[in-house]
Motif scaffolding. Structure first.
Motif, PDB file in Angstrom:
ATOM      1  N   ALA A   7      -1.405  25.162  20.460  1.00 13.42           N
ATOM      2  CA  ALA A   7      -0.431  24.122  20.795  1.00 13.42           C
ATOM      3  C   ALA A   7      -1.016  23.128  21.798  1.00 13.42           C
ATOM      4  N   ALA A   8      -1.794  23.648  22.759  1.00 13.64           N
ATOM      5  CA  ALA A   8      -2.365  22.761  23.779  1.00 13.64           C
ATOM      6  C   ALA A   8      -3.370  21.785  23.177  1.00 13.64           C
ATOM      7  N   GLU A   9      -4.065  22.232  22.131  1.00 14.33           N
ATOM      8  CA  GLU A   9      -5.155  21.412  21.564  1.00 14.33           C
ATOM      9  C   GLU A   9      -4.734  20.655  20.314  1.00 14.33           C
ATOM     10  N   VAL A  10      -3.458  20.732  19.945  1.00 19.70           N
ATOM     11  CA  VAL A  10      -3.104  20.295  18.589  1.00 19.70           C
ATOM     12  C   VAL A  10      -3.516  18.844  18.294  1.00 19.70           C
ATOM     13  N   ASP A  11      -3.330  17.943  19.250  1.00 18.66           N
ATOM     14  CA  ASP A  11      -3.646  16.533  18.958  1.00 18.66           C
ATOM     15  C   ASP A  11      -5.153  16.299  18.890  1.00 18.66           C
ATOM     16  N   SER A  12      -5.884  16.856  19.866  1.00 16.08           N
ATOM     17  CA  SER A  12      -7.333  16.617  19.876  1.00 16.08           C
ATOM     18  C   SER A  12      -8.003  17.312  18.700  1.00 16.08           C
ATOM     19  N   GLU A  13      -7.554  18.529  18.391  1.00 18.73           N
ATOM     20  CA  GLU A  13      -8.140  19.256  17.260  1.00 18.73           C
ATOM     21  C   GLU A  13      -7.852  18.526  15.950  1.00 18.73           C
ATOM     22  N   ARG A  14      -6.656  17.997  15.846  1.00 17.71           N
ATOM     23  CA  ARG A  14      -6.301  17.323  14.599  1.00 17.71           C
ATOM     24  C   ARG A  14      -7.209  16.116  14.371  1.00 17.71           C
ATOM     25  N   GLN A  15      -7.469  15.420  15.463  1.00 15.65           N
ATOM     26  CA  GLN A  15      -8.349  14.243  15.375  1.00 15.65           C
ATOM     27  C   GLN A  15      -9.767  14.647  14.988  1.00 15.65           C
ATOM     28  N   ARG A  16     -10.240  15.721  15.635  1.00 14.50           N
ATOM     29  CA  ARG A  16     -11.602  16.201  15.366  1.00 14.50           C
ATOM     30  C   ARG A  16     -11.712  16.641  13.904  1.00 14.50           C
ATOM     31  N   ILE A  17     -10.715  17.385  13.458  1.00 15.18           N
ATOM     32  CA  ILE A  17     -10.738  17.918  12.087  1.00 15.18           C
ATOM     33  C   ILE A  17     -10.596  16.787  11.075  1.00 15.18           C
ATOM     34  N   ALA A  18      -9.783  15.800  11.401  1.00 17.60           N
ATOM     35  CA  ALA A  18      -9.601  14.662  10.470  1.00 17.60           C
ATOM     36  C   ALA A  18     -10.934  13.943  10.242  1.00 17.60           C
ATOM     37  N   ALA A  19     -11.733  13.824  11.294  1.00 18.84           N
ATOM     38  CA  ALA A  19     -13.031  13.138  11.144  1.00 18.84           C
ATOM     39  C   ALA A  19     -13.969  13.958  10.263  1.00 18.84           C
ATOM     40  N   LEU A  20     -13.955  15.284  10.451  1.00 17.94           N
ATOM     41  CA  LEU A  20     -14.800  16.148   9.608  1.00 17.94           C
ATOM     42  C   LEU A  20     -14.319  16.078   8.148  1.00 17.94           C
ATOM     43  N   ALA A  21     -13.011  16.105   7.975  1.00 14.03           N
ATOM     44  CA  ALA A  21     -12.442  16.083   6.620  1.00 14.03           C
ATOM     45  C   ALA A  21     -12.799  14.779   5.910  1.00 14.03           C
ATOM     46  N   LYS A  22     -12.781  13.689   6.653  1.00 15.66           N
ATOM     47  CA  LYS A  22     -13.076  12.379   6.064  1.00 15.66           C
ATOM     48  C   LYS A  22     -14.485  12.370   5.461  1.00 15.66           C
ATOM     49  N   ARG A  23     -15.422  13.007   6.160  1.00 19.47           N
ATOM     50  CA  ARG A  23     -16.794  13.068   5.637  1.00 19.47           C
ATOM     51  C   ARG A  23     -16.811  13.793   4.290  1.00 19.47           C
ATOM     52  N   ILE A  24     -16.084  14.890   4.223  1.00 21.99           N
ATOM     53  CA  ILE A  24     -16.072  15.673   2.972  1.00 21.99           C
ATOM     54  C   ILE A  24     -15.393  14.874   1.858  1.00 21.99           C
ATOM     55  N   ILE A  25     -14.264  14.281   2.178  1.00 24.93           N
ATOM     56  CA  ILE A  25     -13.503  13.547   1.145  1.00 24.93           C
ATOM     57  C   ILE A  25     -14.351  12.379   0.619  1.00 24.93           C
ATOM     58  N   ASN A  26     -14.921  11.603   1.518  1.00 26.73           N
ATOM     59  CA  ASN A  26     -15.734  10.450   1.084  1.00 26.73           C
ATOM     60  C   ASN A  26     -16.901  10.909   0.226  1.00 26.73           C
ATOM     61  N   PHE A  27     -17.535  11.996   0.648  1.00 24.96           N
ATOM     62  CA  PHE A  27     -18.698  12.481  -0.098  1.00 24.96           C
ATOM     63  C   PHE A  27     -18.293  12.916  -1.507  1.00 24.96           C
ATOM     64  N   VAL A  28     -17.234  13.706  -1.591  1.00 25.10           N
ATOM     65  CA  VAL A  28     -16.805  14.213  -2.914  1.00 25.10           C
ATOM     66  C   VAL A  28     -16.399  13.038  -3.805  1.00 25.10           C
ATOM     67  N   GLN A  29     -15.683  12.076  -3.243  1.00 23.33           N
ATOM     68  CA  GLN A  29     -15.220  10.955  -4.069  1.00 23.33           C
ATOM     69  C   GLN A  29     -16.380  10.098  -4.569  1.00 23.33           C
ATOM     70  N   GLN A  30     -17.431  10.023  -3.753  1.00 34.16           N
ATOM     71  CA  GLN A  30     -18.615   9.273  -4.209  1.00 34.16           C
ATOM     72  C   GLN A  30     -19.388  10.054  -5.261  1.00 34.16           C
ATOM     73  N   ALA A  31     -19.508  11.361  -5.040  1.00 34.80           N
ATOM     74  CA  ALA A  31     -20.280  12.205  -5.959  1.00 34.80           C
ATOM     75  C   ALA A  31     -19.568  12.372  -7.297  1.00 34.80           C
ATOM     76  N   VAL A  32     -18.220  12.437  -7.238  1.00 36.23           N
ATOM     77  CA  VAL A  32     -17.430  12.672  -8.460  1.00 36.23           C
ATOM     78  C   VAL A  32     -16.301  11.641  -8.508  1.00 36.23           C
ATOM     79  N   PRO A  33     -16.572  10.451  -9.047  1.00 32.43           N
ATOM     80  CA  PRO A  33     -15.556   9.393  -8.973  1.00 32.43           C
ATOM     81  C   PRO A  33     -14.235   9.745  -9.663  1.00 32.43           C
TER      82      PRO A  33
END
Ligand SMILES: Cc1ncc(COP(=O)(O)O)c(C=O)c1O
Length: 390
Positions: free
Chosen positions: A259-285
């Motif tokens: 609960a204490a980290e929810v906002d910062s963790e969400r931001q950190r995880i969103a940035a990691l997720a974005k890398r995966i999503i962009n990569f997959v979408q480029q690799a498999v349109p």
């Protein structure tokens, strides 16, 4: 080395709680006993309850310890329903959705078969979103007959977020209690039970860094539940059974950290997720991101790959040292297409192309790098094999 990207099925223990948990495990004493050892155990449990009340933003008396998500959800759905029909036998409708976890779907089907319930499955769009206008119209016409509404906060397969406070506002106008499966939500998106308007909310420790085997059901003080499990009367009689001070300690420590980290963790995880999503979408349109542009918890990434089996990608990734999933682990091993994707209107063939990559508090940039390294070969291999004809 295994790269673990299946945090939505279960996540790593929080290192901060391990020493305290192990130490508590070695202590003797039943929290319901009157002697000193029992009272020490009771103190640990009650301190944990205080900490959980802070993490959930609820009153301490509203926290009921359970063994995990499934138990809490069963206690809530069955308890709310049986209380409603005991007061008015005509109030026998349960509104829910086919995209709920089996822990939410199966108790409703059980009540249909055994206790006269009528399940109304809310219509969903292609992203799994419930139409609140439909709900309002339905309640205008049938509100008197509805025992409860049961909907999840974050979908554990697609990450889709349901606007629970909007839903409870609507339900309140008709005096209908709402139960929420917040198992995939708590610790990942900000949650205030007090502000949510919910009657009951279930969470599970192993989804946010506590051990498997402990969770909590938050039961509003004005919520009325029939008792469905009888015994020693612990936990306001709602959940009988000896409490584990060690598990209570671990659950509350993990919850406080999450609960204490929810906002910062969400931001950190969103940035990691974005890398995966962009990569997959480029690799498999032609890969389809399952929740589209709908609001979601970023740490759950769900794609379908047309003409390709999610199981094949999973096996090839696994043999390259990366653990992901095709959907809910609770049904893993059973060769069936995701009921969530089917509920979103996909065909069985389409649903078989599902892959879920889920991130958590221990996920690092290096984990994302490793996924990116091995994904193209796994996809190419799976695509070559195609979809098994069913
Ligand atoms: C959304 C959701 N609800 C309920 C459950 C069941 O929780 P538990 O494993 O703690 O019984 C899970 C587990 O995967 C889940 O993801």
């Amino acid at each position: 080395m295994t790269v673990y990207l299946d945090h939505a099925s279960t996540t790593a223990l929080r290192p901060e709680l391990v020493a305290g948990y192990l130490s508590q495990l070695q202590k003797l004493g039943n929290p319901s006993s009157i002697h000193g050892a029992g009272q020490k155990a009771r103190q640990i449990v009650e301190d944990a309850r205080d900490q959980l009340a802070k993490a959930f933003d609820c009153h301490r008396s509203e926290v009921i310890f359970t063994s995990g998500g499934t138990e809490g959800i069963n206690i809530a759905i069955k308890g709310l329903y049986l209380n409603a029909i005991a007061n008015d036998p005509l109030r026998n409708i349960i509104i829910t959705a086919a995209s709920e976890h089996h822990a939410g779907v199966d108790p409703v089907e059980h009540l249909e078969q055994e206790a006269g319930a009528i399940a109304v499955w809310a219509p969903l769009d292609q992203f799994g979103v419930i139409d609140l206008n439909w709900l309002e119209d339905y309640l205008e016409a049938n509100g008197q007959k509805v025992a409860l509404i049961s909907l999840m906060w974050v979908n554990n397969e697609t990450g889709l977020i349901t606007p629970i406070p909007d839903l409870t506002k609507l339900a309140k106008r008709f005096g209908i209690p709402v139960h929420c499966d917040a198992v995939a939500a708590f610790g990942h998106i900000p949650i205030s039970f007090k502000e949510s308007g919910l009657s009951t909310m279930a969470v599970s420790g192993h989804k946010f860094g506590a051990p498997v085997g402990v969770g909590a059901l938050v039961v509003a003080r004005d919520a009325k539940l029939a008792i469905t499990s009888h015994g020693g009367g612990q936990e306001r009689g709602i959940r009988s059974g000896t409490l584990s001070a060690a598990l209570a300690y671990a659950l509350s420590t993990a919850a406080a950290l999450a609960a204490a980290e929810v906002d910062s963790e969400r931001q950190r995880i969103a940035a990691l997720a974005k890398r995966i999503i962009n990569f997959v979408q480029q690799a498999v349109p032609d890969a389809i991101f399952s929740r589209g542009e709908q609001p979601g918890y970023e740490g759950i990434i769900h794609f379908t790959f047309p003409g390709c089996s999610g199981d094949s990608i999973l096996y090839l990734l696994d043999s390259a040292g990366v653990s992901v999933s095709t959907g809910s682990a609770c049904r893993a091993g059973v060769a069936e297409a995701s009921h969530v994707l089917i509920a979103m209107g996909r065909t069985e063939q389409q649903a078989r192309g599902s892959l879920r990559i889920s991130l958590g508090h221990s996920t690092t940039e290096a984990d994302v790098d490793a996924f990116i390294d091995v994904f193209p070969a796994a996809y190419t291999g799976a695509k070559k094999a195609g979809l098994p004809s069913s």
